[in-house]
Design an enzyme around this catalytic site. Structure first.
Site, PDB file in Angstrom:
ATOM      1  N   PHE A  82       5.474  -0.290  18.727  1.00 29.93           N
ATOM      2  CA  PHE A  82       4.105   0.627  18.895  1.00 29.93           C
ATOM      3  C   PHE A  82       2.836   0.336  18.297  1.00 29.93           C
ATOM      4  CE2 PHE A  82       7.903   2.486  21.087  1.00 29.93           C
ATOM      5  CZ  PHE A  82       7.752   2.061  22.485  1.00 29.93           C
ATOM      6  N   SER A  86      -5.813   0.845  20.157  1.00 29.28           N
ATOM      7  CA  SER A  86      -5.238  -0.049  21.901  1.00 29.28           C
ATOM      8  C   SER A  86      -6.518   0.666  23.097  1.00 29.28           C
ATOM      9  CB  SER A  86      -4.055   1.662  22.862  1.00 29.28           C
ATOM     10  OG  SER A  86      -5.017   1.874  22.845  1.00 29.28           O
ATOM     11  N   THR A 135       1.057  -6.389  25.384  1.00 26.79           N
ATOM     12  CA  THR A 135       0.405  -6.110  27.133  1.00 26.79           C
ATOM     13  C   THR A 135      -0.263  -6.965  28.163  1.00 26.79           C
ATOM     14  OG1 THR A 135      -2.215  -5.181  27.295  1.00 26.79           O
ATOM     15  CG2 THR A 135      -1.740  -6.337  25.703  1.00 26.79           C
ATOM     16  N   ASP A 136       0.012  -7.082  29.374  1.00 27.88           N
ATOM     17  CA  ASP A 136      -0.427  -7.618  29.903  1.00 27.88           C
ATOM     18  C   ASP A 136      -2.100  -8.943  29.388  1.00 27.88           C
ATOM     19  OD1 ASP A 136      -1.989  -6.221  31.067  1.00 27.88           O
ATOM     20  OD2 ASP A 136      -1.139  -5.709  33.266  1.00 27.88           O
ATOM     21  N   GLU A 137      -2.795  -7.745  29.199  1.00 25.29           N
ATOM     22  CA  GLU A 137      -4.245  -8.124  29.232  1.00 25.29           C
ATOM     23  C   GLU A 137      -4.262  -9.056  28.576  1.00 25.29           C
ATOM     24  OE1 GLU A 137      -6.740  -5.158  28.045  1.00 25.29           O
ATOM     25  OE2 GLU A 137      -5.430  -3.691  28.823  1.00 25.29           O
ATOM     26  N   TYR A 161      -9.346  -6.059  22.089  1.00 27.01           N
ATOM     27  CA  TYR A 161      -8.314  -5.719  21.613  1.00 27.01           C
ATOM     28  C   TYR A 161      -7.127  -6.791  21.708  1.00 27.01           C
ATOM     29  CZ  TYR A 161      -4.564  -3.082  24.040  1.00 27.01           C
ATOM     30  OH  TYR A 161      -3.195  -3.126  24.620  1.00 27.01           O
ATOM     31  N   SER A 162      -7.582  -7.720  23.347  1.00 20.51           N
ATOM     32  CA  SER A 162      -6.466  -8.311  23.893  1.00 20.51           C
ATOM     33  C   SER A 162      -5.964  -9.851  23.008  1.00 20.51           C
ATOM     34  CB  SER A 162      -6.481  -8.758  25.691  1.00 20.51           C
ATOM     35  OG  SER A 162      -7.592  -9.031  25.317  1.00 20.51           O
ATOM     36  N   LYS A 165      -4.152  -8.587  20.414  1.00 17.84           N
ATOM     37  CA  LYS A 165      -2.993  -7.738  20.546  1.00 17.84           C
ATOM     38  C   LYS A 165      -2.138  -9.776  21.102  1.00 17.84           C
ATOM     39  CE  LYS A 165      -0.782  -5.035  21.592  1.00 17.84           C
ATOM     40  NZ  LYS A 165       0.379  -4.030  20.903  1.00 17.84           N
ATOM     41  N   ASN A 191      -0.588   1.586  31.665  1.00 17.19           N
ATOM     42  CA  ASN A 191       0.911   2.852  31.602  1.00 17.19           C
ATOM     43  C   ASN A 191      -0.586   4.323  32.003  1.00 17.19           C
ATOM     44  OD1 ASN A 191       3.116   2.967  29.602  1.00 17.19           O
ATOM     45  ND2 ASN A 191       2.314   0.861  30.267  1.00 17.19           N
ATOM     46  N   LYS A 200      -9.171   7.058  27.938  1.00 12.17           N
ATOM     47  CA  LYS A 200      -9.006   6.120  28.874  1.00 12.17           C
ATOM     48  C   LYS A 200      -8.979   6.890  31.028  1.00 12.17           C
ATOM     49  CE  LYS A 200      -6.561   3.309  25.938  1.00 12.17           C
ATOM     50  NZ  LYS A 200      -5.174   3.060  25.509  1.00 12.17           N
ATOM     51  N   TYR A 218     -17.067   1.865  35.949  1.00 10.52           N
ATOM     52  CA  TYR A 218     -17.698   1.119  35.829  1.00 10.52           C
ATOM     53  C   TYR A 218     -18.424  -0.334  36.566  1.00 10.52           C
ATOM     54  CZ  TYR A 218     -16.174   2.357  30.552  1.00 10.52           C
ATOM     55  OH  TYR A 218     -15.273   2.898  29.241  1.00 10.52           O
ATOM     56  N   HIS A 296     -15.952  -7.603  31.823  1.00  9.48           N
ATOM     57  CA  HIS A 296     -14.659  -6.180  32.437  1.00  9.48           C
ATOM     58  C   HIS A 296     -13.547  -7.041  32.527  1.00  9.48           C
ATOM     59  CE1 HIS A 296     -13.880  -2.659  34.336  1.00  9.48           C
ATOM     60  NE2 HIS A 296     -13.398  -2.636  34.292  1.00  9.48           N
TER      61      HIS A 296
HETATM   62  P1  NAD Z   1      -2.108   4.727  21.161  1.00 11.36           P
HETATM   63  O1  NAD Z   1      -3.479   4.884  21.013  1.00 11.36           O
HETATM   64  O2  NAD Z   1      -2.248   6.128  22.693  1.00 11.36           O
HETATM   65  O3  NAD Z   1      -1.216   5.290  20.063  1.00 11.36           O
HETATM   66  C1  NAD Z   1      -0.844   3.795  18.711  1.00 11.36           C
HETATM   67  C2  NAD Z   1      -0.860   4.827  17.923  1.00 11.36           C
HETATM   68  O4  NAD Z   1      -0.863   3.921  16.623  1.00 11.36           O
HETATM   69  C3  NAD Z   1      -1.015   6.228  17.550  1.00 11.36           C
HETATM   70  O5  NAD Z   1      -0.525   7.357  17.408  1.00 11.36           O
HETATM   71  C4  NAD Z   1      -1.785   5.678  16.074  1.00 11.36           C
HETATM   72  O6  NAD Z   1      -2.274   6.834  15.102  1.00 11.36           O
HETATM   73  C5  NAD Z   1      -0.633   4.573  15.752  1.00 11.36           C
HETATM   74  N1  NAD Z   1      -0.886   3.338  14.573  1.00 11.36           N
HETATM   75  C6  NAD Z   1      -2.675   2.825  14.737  1.00 11.36           C
HETATM   76  N2  NAD Z   1      -2.629   2.230  13.909  1.00 11.36           N
HETATM   77  C7  NAD Z   1      -0.961   2.615  13.105  1.00 11.36           C
HETATM   78  C8  NAD Z   1      -0.959   1.800  11.903  1.00 11.36           C
HETATM   79  N3  NAD Z   1      -1.752   1.083  11.316  1.00 11.36           N
HETATM   80  N4  NAD Z   1       0.178   2.135  11.140  1.00 11.36           N
HETATM   81  C9  NAD Z   1       0.868   2.782  11.296  1.00 11.36           C
HETATM   82  N5  NAD Z   1      -0.003   3.375  12.792  1.00 11.36           N
HETATM   83  C10 NAD Z   1      -0.399   3.502  13.552  1.00 11.36           C
HETATM   84  O7  NAD Z   1      -1.642   3.304  22.101  1.00 11.36           O
HETATM   85  P2  NAD Z   1      -0.717   3.660  23.175  1.00 11.36           P
HETATM   86  O8  NAD Z   1      -1.577   3.814  24.682  1.00 11.36           O
HETATM   87  O9  NAD Z   1       0.997   4.318  22.949  1.00 11.36           O
HETATM   88  O10 NAD Z   1      -0.048   1.760  23.613  1.00 11.36           O
HETATM   89  C11 NAD Z   1       1.160   1.707  22.323  1.00 11.36           C
HETATM   90  C12 NAD Z   1       1.460   0.419  22.650  1.00 11.36           C
HETATM   91  O11 NAD Z   1       1.593  -0.013  24.007  1.00 11.36           O
HETATM   92  C13 NAD Z   1       0.276  -0.615  22.167  1.00 11.36           C
HETATM   93  O12 NAD Z   1       0.609  -1.566  21.256  1.00 11.36           O
HETATM   94  C14 NAD Z   1      -0.534  -1.072  23.145  1.00 11.36           C
HETATM   95  O13 NAD Z   1      -0.983  -2.342  22.904  1.00 11.36           O
HETATM   96  C15 NAD Z   1       0.673  -1.033  23.928  1.00 11.36           C
HETATM   97  N6  NAD Z   1       0.337  -1.150  25.657  1.00 11.36           N
HETATM   98  C16 NAD Z   1      -0.181  -0.058  26.187  1.00 11.36           C
HETATM   99  C17 NAD Z   1      -0.693  -0.202  27.326  1.00 11.36           C
HETATM  100  C18 NAD Z   1      -1.478   1.712  27.442  1.00 11.36           C
HETATM  101  O14 NAD Z   1      -1.571   0.805  28.913  1.00 11.36           O
HETATM  102  N7  NAD Z   1      -1.418   2.229  27.073  1.00 11.36           N
HETATM  103  C19 NAD Z   1      -0.135  -0.930  27.929  1.00 11.36           C
HETATM  104  C20 NAD Z   1       0.451  -2.114  28.050  1.00 11.36           C
HETATM  105  C21 NAD Z   1       0.332  -1.876  26.706  1.00 11.36           C
HETATM  106  P1  TYD Z   2      -8.815   2.036  29.989  1.00 11.45           P
HETATM  107  O1  TYD Z   2      -8.045   2.593  30.554  1.00 11.45           O
HETATM  108  O2  TYD Z   2      -9.743   1.619  29.556  1.00 11.45           O
HETATM  109  O3  TYD Z   2      -7.548   0.378  30.612  1.00 11.45           O
HETATM  110  P2  TYD Z   2      -7.510  -0.831  30.266  1.00 11.45           P
HETATM  111  O4  TYD Z   2      -9.640  -1.303  30.062  1.00 11.45           O
HETATM  112  O5  TYD Z   2      -6.957  -1.391  29.161  1.00 11.45           O
HETATM  113  O6  TYD Z   2      -7.312  -1.401  31.611  1.00 11.45           O
HETATM  114  O7  TYD Z   2      -9.341   1.443  31.991  1.00 11.45           O
HETATM  115  C1  TYD Z   2      -9.571   1.238  32.986  1.00 11.45           C
HETATM  116  C2  TYD Z   2      -9.804   0.803  34.284  1.00 11.45           C
HETATM  117  O8  TYD Z   2     -11.291   1.740  34.376  1.00 11.45           O
HETATM  118  C3  TYD Z   2     -10.759  -0.976  33.651  1.00 11.45           C
HETATM  119  O9  TYD Z   2     -11.122  -1.212  35.031  1.00 11.45           O
HETATM  120  C4  TYD Z   2     -11.908   0.324  32.524  1.00 11.45           C
HETATM  121  C5  TYD Z   2     -11.627   1.093  34.117  1.00 11.45           C
HETATM  122  N1  TYD Z   2     -12.644   2.619  33.924  1.00 11.45           N
HETATM  123  C6  TYD Z   2     -14.177   2.949  34.439  1.00 11.45           C
HETATM  124  O10 TYD Z   2     -13.935   2.527  35.175  1.00 11.45           O
HETATM  125  N2  TYD Z   2     -15.019   4.250  33.426  1.00 11.45           N
HETATM  126  C7  TYD Z   2     -13.923   4.591  32.591  1.00 11.45           C
HETATM  127  O11 TYD Z   2     -14.763   5.830  32.188  1.00 11.45           O
HETATM  128  C8  TYD Z   2     -12.411   3.889  31.797  1.00 11.45           C
HETATM  129  C9  TYD Z   2     -12.695   5.009  30.839  1.00 11.45           C
HETATM  130  C10 TYD Z   2     -12.202   3.110  32.398  1.00 11.45           C
END
Ligand code: NAD
Ligand code: TYD
Length: 361
Positions: A82, A86, A135-137, A161-162, A165, A191, A200, A218, A296
């Protein structure tokens, strides 16, 4: 080898939810390696702090000596990755950490795991899995009438980011193809749920609403995301880990496409009912439109039918049930929110939203 697994990034949002559920379900020991960046928070793991089934290790996935020691000591049957940077907006401000962890870090982790796997006996080798959480991104952006992403959709990442990944996904694919490492890759949609860091969209809106601050949208707020409750994502990962075919990719999504503005208005309505504003007005009045995110992506949507058909996974939560649980969790965990929104968080919010024309310290 035993049923111990190593999880990386298990102090972050999804990783912590995964670790908590794994321990609660009694599935075996989890060794949790996390660098504890701003996004990693030991408070997320309080419930398992004294549980012998959870072993926390502070470290970096790129540290090959540490990884070699952990793999030799615990002899896991799986590594679930994980760990990542992110947040899209942070990747726009400063892409370097994203390349370092998501690309270089994943590469070093793959090398460590490959060395470990090569040293296993035939039986252990056939059981072992490396599951990469993505991620789907990586698929880029869809037009409004396009079909949702399948696993065959071409990669077209648009943010640093994407792109980072996507690079990590390609490395994982190559390690299976070239070295036969038994990898699994999951590409999941957005998520939401407990322990989500309030940078987020969903946790930011809940946080700002309760603090009486603007709710920043945004652009026009018509961008679409496909939302999945985090526990459903974790259940999907467990299914793929148990029965996914090595070398395969599985898309994970909730069949829950929503424009951002609709998500924000839904949150406002739930908060209006659960914790009304003192002045009797709706939280909707706090909505404010700010400068759009550069580049975006307009729409993400996941076709998760491969996972449903092959492995029988379906989300348990609808958006309506999941979002309500999420709001309830944040209302009951204001201390958690207060603790993670100090220091570094305030600097980020001040810089990022001032650029968009809002003062949100
Ligand atoms: P997050 O940013 O909340 O957590 C990331 C974690 O990784 C943190 O605890 C951080 O300390 C740790 N980390 C960062 N760099 C590190 C390193 N070099 N070594 C060890 N640990 C490290 O992220 P998240 O939202 O929980 O996402 C987890 C995974 O799921 C990511 O790979 C992300 O790309 C993927 N993902 C996230 C979402 C989403 O909506 N959040 C959706 C799809 C996929
Ligand atoms: P985000 O939670 O950052 O996830 P991702 O960019 O990975 O999809 O953003 C979700 C959507 O919400 C994205 O289209 C950007 C938008 N957004 C806002 O409109 N305002 C905000 O302050 C943030 C953080 C995101």
């Amino acid at each position: 080898m035993n049923n111990t697994i190593i999880v990386t990034g298990g102090a972050g949002f999804i990783g912590a939810n995964f670790v908590l559920a794994w321990v609660k379900l009694g599935l075996g020991t989890v060794v949790n390696l996390d660098k504890l960046t701003y996004a990693g928070n030991l408070e997320n793991l309080q419930e398992v702090q004294h549980n012998p089934q959870h072993i926390f290790v502070h470290g970096d996935i790129a540290d090959k000596a540490l990884m070699a020691n952990l793999l030799a000591e615990y002899r896991p049957c799986a590594v679930v990755n994980f760990a990542a940077e992110s947040h899209v907006d942070r990747s726009i401000h400063g892409p370097e950490d994203f390349i370092q962890t998501n690309v270089v870090g994943t590469f070093h982790l793959l090398e460590s795991v490959r060395a470990y796997w090569n040293g296993l006996g035939a039986e252990e080798k056939s059981v072992f899995r490396f599951l990469h959480v993505s991620t789907d991104e990586v698929y880029g952006s869809l037009g409004k009438d396009d079909a949702p992403f399948t696993e065959h959709h071409p990669y077209a990442p648009n943010s640093p980011y994407s792109a980072s990944k996507a690079a990590s996904d390609h490395l994982v694919r190559a390690y299976h193809h070239t070295y036969k490492l038994p990898t699994l890759t999951t590409n999941c949609s957005n998520n939401y749920g407990p322990h989500h860091f309030p940078e987020k969209l969903i946790p930011l809106i809940i946080h700002n609403a309760l603090k009486g601050q603007p709710l920043p949208i945004y652009g026009n707020g018509q961008q679409i995301r496909d939302w999945l409750y985090v526990e459903d994502h974790c259940a999907a990962i467990r299914r793929v880990l148990a029965d996914g075919r090595p070398g395969e990719v599985y898309n994970i999504g909730g069949w829950n496409e929503k424009p951002n503005l609709e998500v924000v208005k839904t949150l406002c309505r739930i908060l209006d009912a659960k914790q009304p504003r003192k002045d009797g007005q709706s939280y909707v009045n706090q909505i404010t439109f700010v400068t759009d995110r550069p580049g975006h992506d307009q729409r993400y949507a996941i076709d998760a039918s491969k996972l449903a058909n092959e492995l029988g996974w379906r989300p348990q939560e609808t958006f309506e049930t999941g979002i309500e649980k999420t709001v309830d969790w944040y209302l009951a965990h204001q201390n958690w929110v207060d603790n993670v929104t100090s220091g570094e968080y305030r600097n980020w919010v001040a810089t990022h939203y001032t650029e968009r024309g809002e003062e949100l310290a």
